[in-house]
Design a protein around this motif. Structure first.
Motif, PDB file in Angstrom:
ATOM      1  N   MET A   1       0.837  -1.181   0.000  1.00 60.25           N
ATOM      2  CA  MET A   1       0.000   0.000   0.000  1.00 60.25           C
ATOM      3  C   MET A   1       0.882   1.245   0.000  1.00 60.25           C
ATOM      4  N   PRO A   2       0.427   2.282  -0.702  1.00 60.45           N
ATOM      5  CA  PRO A   2       1.217   3.514  -0.728  1.00 60.45           C
ATOM      6  C   PRO A   2       1.143   4.264   0.611  1.00 60.45           C
ATOM      7  N   ARG A   3       2.167   5.054   0.869  1.00 61.55           N
ATOM      8  CA  ARG A   3       2.228   5.855   2.090  1.00 61.55           C
ATOM      9  C   ARG A   3       1.952   7.311   1.719  1.00 61.55           C
ATOM     10  N   TYR A   4       1.128   7.963   2.541  1.00 54.89           N
ATOM     11  CA  TYR A   4       0.773   9.366   2.349  1.00 54.89           C
ATOM     12  C   TYR A   4       1.186  10.161   3.580  1.00 54.89           C
ATOM     13  N   PHE A   5       1.564  11.414   3.337  1.00 51.54           N
ATOM     14  CA  PHE A   5       2.034  12.299   4.393  1.00 51.54           C
ATOM     15  C   PHE A   5       1.092  13.498   4.490  1.00 51.54           C
ATOM     16  N   PHE A   6       0.796  13.906   5.725  1.00 53.40           N
ATOM     17  CA  PHE A   6      -0.198  14.946   5.986  1.00 53.40           C
ATOM     18  C   PHE A   6       0.493  16.141   6.647  1.00 53.40           C
ATOM     19  N   VAL A  57      -1.692  16.756   1.377  1.00 53.56           N
ATOM     20  CA  VAL A  57      -1.357  15.330   1.327  1.00 53.56           C
ATOM     21  C   VAL A  57      -0.344  15.126   0.209  1.00 53.56           C
ATOM     22  N   THR A  58       0.800  14.541   0.569  1.00 54.85           N
ATOM     23  CA  THR A  58       1.801  14.208  -0.444  1.00 54.85           C
ATOM     24  C   THR A  58       2.036  12.705  -0.454  1.00 54.85           C
ATOM     25  N   ASP A  59       2.520  12.220  -1.582  1.00 51.99           N
ATOM     26  CA  ASP A  59       2.835  10.793  -1.680  1.00 51.99           C
ATOM     27  C   ASP A  59       4.292  10.571  -1.278  1.00 51.99           C
ATOM     28  N   GLU A  60       4.760   9.347  -1.441  1.00 53.22           N
ATOM     29  CA  GLU A  60       6.119   8.987  -1.029  1.00 53.22           C
ATOM     30  C   GLU A  60       7.192   9.738  -1.804  1.00 53.22           C
ATOM     31  N   ASP A  61       6.845  10.219  -3.006  1.00 53.54           N
ATOM     32  CA  ASP A  61       7.789  10.984  -3.820  1.00 53.54           C
ATOM     33  C   ASP A  61       7.753  12.471  -3.505  1.00 53.54           C
TER      34      ASP A  61
END
Length: 86
Positions: A1-6, A57-61
């Motif tokens: 599963m992808p990781r998201y950052f808040f 919200v950003t993705d792993e990149d």
């Protein structure tokens, strides 16, 4: 599963360096709304510091996936109410 950052910002920026694994961007958007509500629930005065609370919200990149904005509008004006019809 992808990781998201808040990442949140309301006067000052708070970066999330841990993130959360979620199934997709739609789930991350819902989680961002929950997070914004949690921030305001813990500290309702947060919105008084500036006019907008922003949760990005950003993705792993590090790419921006979505953002949730909570804004206040201080509109000091009288609202005209329609006359009752008889």
């Amino acid at each position: 599963m992808p990781r998201y950052f808040f990442h949140s910002s309301s006067g000052q920026r708070e970066l999330d360096d841990e993130g959360v694994e979620l199934r997709d961007t739609d789930a991350a958007r819902v989680e961002a709304a929950r997070y914004a509500g949690h921030l305001l629930g813990d500290n309702p005065e947060l919105i008084n510091d500036v006019d907008t609370l922003r949760v990005e919200v950003t993705d792993e990149d590090g790419c921006l996936c979505c953002a949730v904005l909570v804004a206040t509008v201080d509109a000091r004006r009288k609202i005209e109410r329609p006359s009752p019809q008889v």
